[in-house]
Design an enzyme around this catalytic site. Sequence first.
Site, PDB file in Angstrom:
ATOM      1  CE  LYS A 213      57.221  34.614 108.241  1.00  0.00           C
ATOM      2  NZ  LYS A 213      56.534  33.196 108.213  1.00  0.00           N
TER       3      LYS A 213
ATOM      4  CB  SER B  52      67.575  30.616 103.368  1.00  0.00           C
ATOM      5  OG  SER B  52      66.444  31.567 103.078  1.00  0.00           O
TER       6      SER B  52
ATOM      7  CB  VAL C 149      64.919  34.564 102.838  1.00  0.00           C
ATOM      8  CG1 VAL C 149      63.858  35.433 103.463  1.00  0.00           C
ATOM      9  CG2 VAL C 149      63.931  33.399 101.879  1.00  0.00           C
TER      10      VAL C 149
ATOM     11  CD  GLU D  84      73.659  35.678 112.975  1.00  0.00           C
ATOM     12  OE1 GLU D  84      74.303  34.889 112.191  1.00  0.00           O
ATOM     13  OE2 GLU D  84      74.420  37.057 113.364  1.00  0.00           O
TER      14      GLU D  84
ATOM     15  CB  CYS E 236      72.491  28.007 111.227  1.00  0.00           C
ATOM     16  SG  CYS E 236      72.608  28.269 112.967  1.00  0.00           S
TER      17      CYS E 236
ATOM     18  CD  GLN F  23      66.429  20.737 104.137  1.00  0.00           C
ATOM     19  OE1 GLN F  23      66.251  22.162 103.965  1.00  0.00           O
ATOM     20  NE2 GLN F  23      67.685  20.224 103.562  1.00  0.00           N
TER      21      GLN F  23
ATOM     22  CD  GLU G 270      72.636  26.243 105.049  1.00  0.00           C
ATOM     23  OE1 GLU G 270      71.908  27.208 104.653  1.00  0.00           O
ATOM     24  OE2 GLU G 270      72.913  26.619 106.288  1.00  0.00           O
TER      25      GLU G 270
HETATM   26  P1  NAP Z   1      63.892  30.635 105.113  1.00  0.00           P
HETATM   27  O1  NAP Z   1      63.299  30.180 104.136  1.00  0.00           O
HETATM   28  O2  NAP Z   1      64.874  31.987 104.654  1.00  0.00           O
HETATM   29  O3  NAP Z   1      62.820  31.265 106.299  1.00  0.00           O
HETATM   30  C1  NAP Z   1      63.129  32.168 107.492  1.00  0.00           C
HETATM   31  C2  NAP Z   1      61.990  32.936 107.776  1.00  0.00           C
HETATM   32  O4  NAP Z   1      61.685  33.832 106.848  1.00  0.00           O
HETATM   33  C3  NAP Z   1      60.622  32.300 107.656  1.00  0.00           C
HETATM   34  O5  NAP Z   1      59.905  32.945 108.689  1.00  0.00           O
HETATM   35  C4  NAP Z   1      60.037  32.524 106.315  1.00  0.00           C
HETATM   36  O6  NAP Z   1      58.757  32.335 106.337  1.00  0.00           O
HETATM   37  C5  NAP Z   1      60.377  33.942 106.293  1.00  0.00           C
HETATM   38  N1  NAP Z   1      60.280  34.495 104.954  1.00  0.00           N
HETATM   39  C6  NAP Z   1      60.380  33.686 103.524  1.00  0.00           C
HETATM   40  N2  NAP Z   1      60.360  34.733 102.720  1.00  0.00           N
HETATM   41  C7  NAP Z   1      60.210  35.808 103.277  1.00  0.00           C
HETATM   42  C8  NAP Z   1      59.980  37.023 102.462  1.00  0.00           C
HETATM   43  N3  NAP Z   1      60.053  37.106 101.076  1.00  0.00           N
HETATM   44  N4  NAP Z   1      60.197  38.271 103.221  1.00  0.00           N
HETATM   45  C9  NAP Z   1      60.262  38.191 104.731  1.00  0.00           C
HETATM   46  N5  NAP Z   1      60.171  36.769 105.378  1.00  0.00           N
HETATM   47  C10 NAP Z   1      60.182  35.759 104.533  1.00  0.00           C
HETATM   48  O7  NAP Z   1      64.956  29.743 106.146  1.00  0.00           O
HETATM   49  P2  NAP Z   1      64.163  28.629 106.782  1.00  0.00           P
HETATM   50  O8  NAP Z   1      64.280  27.354 105.831  1.00  0.00           O
HETATM   51  O9  NAP Z   1      63.198  28.866 107.727  1.00  0.00           O
HETATM   52  O10 NAP Z   1      65.565  28.208 107.808  1.00  0.00           O
HETATM   53  C11 NAP Z   1      66.679  27.561 107.202  1.00  0.00           C
HETATM   54  C12 NAP Z   1      67.836  28.356 107.079  1.00  0.00           C
HETATM   55  O11 NAP Z   1      68.334  29.151 108.253  1.00  0.00           O
HETATM   56  C13 NAP Z   1      69.191  27.614 106.821  1.00  0.00           C
HETATM   57  O12 NAP Z   1      69.707  28.352 105.626  1.00  0.00           O
HETATM   58  C14 NAP Z   1      69.941  27.765 108.251  1.00  0.00           C
HETATM   59  O13 NAP Z   1      71.328  27.831 107.980  1.00  0.00           O
HETATM   60  C15 NAP Z   1      69.472  29.291 108.332  1.00  0.00           C
HETATM   61  N6  NAP Z   1      69.663  29.361 109.893  1.00  0.00           N
HETATM   62  C16 NAP Z   1      70.345  30.340 110.357  1.00  0.00           C
HETATM   63  C17 NAP Z   1      70.960  30.398 111.664  1.00  0.00           C
HETATM   64  C18 NAP Z   1      71.950  31.524 112.122  1.00  0.00           C
HETATM   65  O14 NAP Z   1      71.810  31.843 113.322  1.00  0.00           O
HETATM   66  N7  NAP Z   1      72.913  31.783 111.330  1.00  0.00           N
HETATM   67  C19 NAP Z   1      70.137  29.601 112.567  1.00  0.00           C
HETATM   68  C20 NAP Z   1      68.923  28.903 112.330  1.00  0.00           C
HETATM   69  C21 NAP Z   1      69.081  28.713 110.995  1.00  0.00           C
HETATM   70  P3  NAP Z   1      57.967  30.984 105.900  1.00  0.00           P
HETATM   71  O15 NAP Z   1      58.322  29.941 106.897  1.00  0.00           O
HETATM   72  O16 NAP Z   1      56.639  31.207 105.901  1.00  0.00           O
HETATM   73  O17 NAP Z   1      58.440  30.822 104.582  1.00  0.00           O
END
Ligand code: NAP
Length: 485
Positions: A175, A229, A232, A250, A284, A331, A385
Site C-alpha cells: 500500500k 510518521s 502512525v 522506520e 527522514c 505539509q 520533526e
Molecule cells: P504517514 O502519514 O505515517 O504515512 C505513511 C504510510 O502509512 C502511508 O502509506 C499512509 O497512508 C499509511 N497510513 C496512514 N495511516 C495508517 C493506518 N492507520 N494504518 C496503516 N497505514 C496507515 O507518513 P508520511 O507523511 O507518508 O511520511 C512522512 C514521515 O515518514 C516522516 O515522519 C518521515 O520522517 C518518515 N520517513 C521515515 C523514513 C525512515 O526510513 N526512517 C523514510 C521516509 C520517511 P496514506 O498515505 O493513505 O495516509
Amino acid sequence: MVDVYRNCIAGQWVECKTKATFPNVNPANTKETVGLFQASGPGDIQEACEAAAKAQPAWAAMPGPLRGEFLHKAAEIMESRLQKLSEEMTREEGKTLPEAKGEVKRAVNILRYFGGEGPRQFCYQIPSERESVFCYTLRKPLGVVALITPWNFPSAIPAWKMAPALVAGNTVVIKPASLAPLSAYRIVEALQEAGIPGGVLNYVTGSGGSVGNALIEHPAIRAISFTGSCDVGNALYDKVTKRKVRLQLEMGGKNPTIVLKDADLDYAASVLVNGAFFSTGQKCTACSRAIIEKDIHGALVERLTARTKKLKVGNGLEPGIEIGPAVDANQLETDLKYIEIAKREGAKLLCGGNRLTGGVFDLGYFVEPTIFAGVTPEMRIAQEEVFGPVLALMVANDFEDAMRLANGVRFGLSASIVSRDLTRVHQFINRIEAGLITVNLPTAGVEYQLPFGGTKESSFGMREQGPAALDFYTETRTVYLKYTQ
Ligand code: NAP
C-alpha cells in the site's frame, strides 16, 4: 483526460470494489491531476491478501536465482523509462527532476542488487560437537508480507522493501502513500511486465485509515514493513505486536549536524545546505539541527545564510530549480506552523520564514528555506520533526556540549559531524545516538547496499537495505543431520 490507475491483484489490473477514485495532485501546480487512483477498501485488501497467500508456496518453491531474474528484468524495463518515470515523480511529489532521476536510478540499482541476492542467500554450515552429525541452517521466507510506504521517496522505499521481500520467496501486498502512489505503481508494472507470476506482488491504493489498517490486521500477513510518521508507526506497533507478526518500523528524525571549530566553514555551509534543504527538507534523514561550536558561529552563519538565500525554489521540472514545493497543503501548513512556533518561543529568524506567493508560486505549496538562530533545547523547533526546509541553529560551548545537545532528543535516525579532528570524530562516532552516522557529509544521502535504520524512537526492528534486508524477510531453520545409524 486524466489517466486512471488500477490496483494489481492476482496479476490483474482491477478497479476497486466501490469504483471510487482519488486524485494524485501535482504540489507544484495544483491545477494538474497526475492521475486517479483506486479508493480501495477492506474488501480489496481481502482479495489481495488471499491472492498473495495462494501464490506464496509456488513462489517460495521457485529457485532463488530464478526469482532474482524477474528483478533484473524489471530493472531493465525501469531503466529504459528513466526520463518518463523521473518526470512523473517530480509531478507527483515535487522534488526536482535531478533528484527524481537519482531516485529512479536508485530503485533500478536496488532491483539489481536484490536480483543478485537470488543466487546468494547464504546460510551457515556449523560443526557439530557430535560425531557424524552435519549441522546447517536454511533461510525460509515468512509468507505474505505487508509493505506500507510514505510519499517522500515514492520509488526508492517501495523498491527497497519489495525487492528483498520478493527475492527471499515472500509474496507481497503493498500500500503506497496516497500522496504519491504512481512511482510505486511503475515498479509493480515493471515486475508484471517482467513476467512475475500472478498474485506474487499485489498493489492496492487507498487511505491509510481504511486500506492500511485492513492490511495490517489481515490474518495472512506474517510481517509488516512500515515507513512513515512516528504517530502512525507507534499505533501500528500497538495493534500488531500481540499477534507476533514480524515488524519493522522506520519513522521520523530530528537529525543534527555538529560543526566543530576546526571545520572549513565554506565546506560546512555546503554540508548544511545540502542536508537541510535539498528535497525541500522532506527526507527522514534531513538535517534539522545545526550544532555549531561558539568560536565559529558568527562566521559560519554568515556563509550559511548567504548560500541559503541564493537557493532557487520552484517547480522541480524547470531547469536550475534546487528546491521544490511542500508535498501538499497539510505539509505546507505544518512548515508554517513550526515557523510561527519558533518565532513565538524566541528563536531568531535569519532568513526565509514565508510561503512564496505571486505568479507560478500561487499554483503550488512553496515555502522559503528558513533558518532560525538562538534555538535552545527546550524549544519545540529543537525537539519535533518539521519535515520541511527549516533549520534550527544551536550554539555549543565545546565538543561535550555539542554531544549533549545532539543526543538530547527522542529520535536517533541520522547524525553528522564536520571536523578534521580525528579524535573528536571517533568520539562522535562512538557516542552519537543515531543509526546512520556520517563524517564530513550531510546527514542525508544513504546508499542501497548498506544497512539503513535508526535507533531510539526513530526505528523499531531489523535494518532495511544491504545484506541486512534479507534477515527481516526470512527466518532461519536449523538442521541436525546424522549420516550414520
Ligand atoms: P504517514 O502519514 O505515517 O504515512 C505513511 C504510510 O502509512 C502511508 O502509506 C499512509 O497512508 C499509511 N497510513 C496512514 N495511516 C495508517 C493506518 N492507520 N494504518 C496503516 N497505514 C496507515 O507518513 P508520511 O507523511 O507518508 O511520511 C512522512 C514521515 O515518514 C516522516 O515522519 C518521515 O520522517 C518518515 N520517513 C521515515 C523514513 C525512515 O526510513 N526512517 C523514510 C521516509 C520517511 P496514506 O498515505 O493513505 O495516509
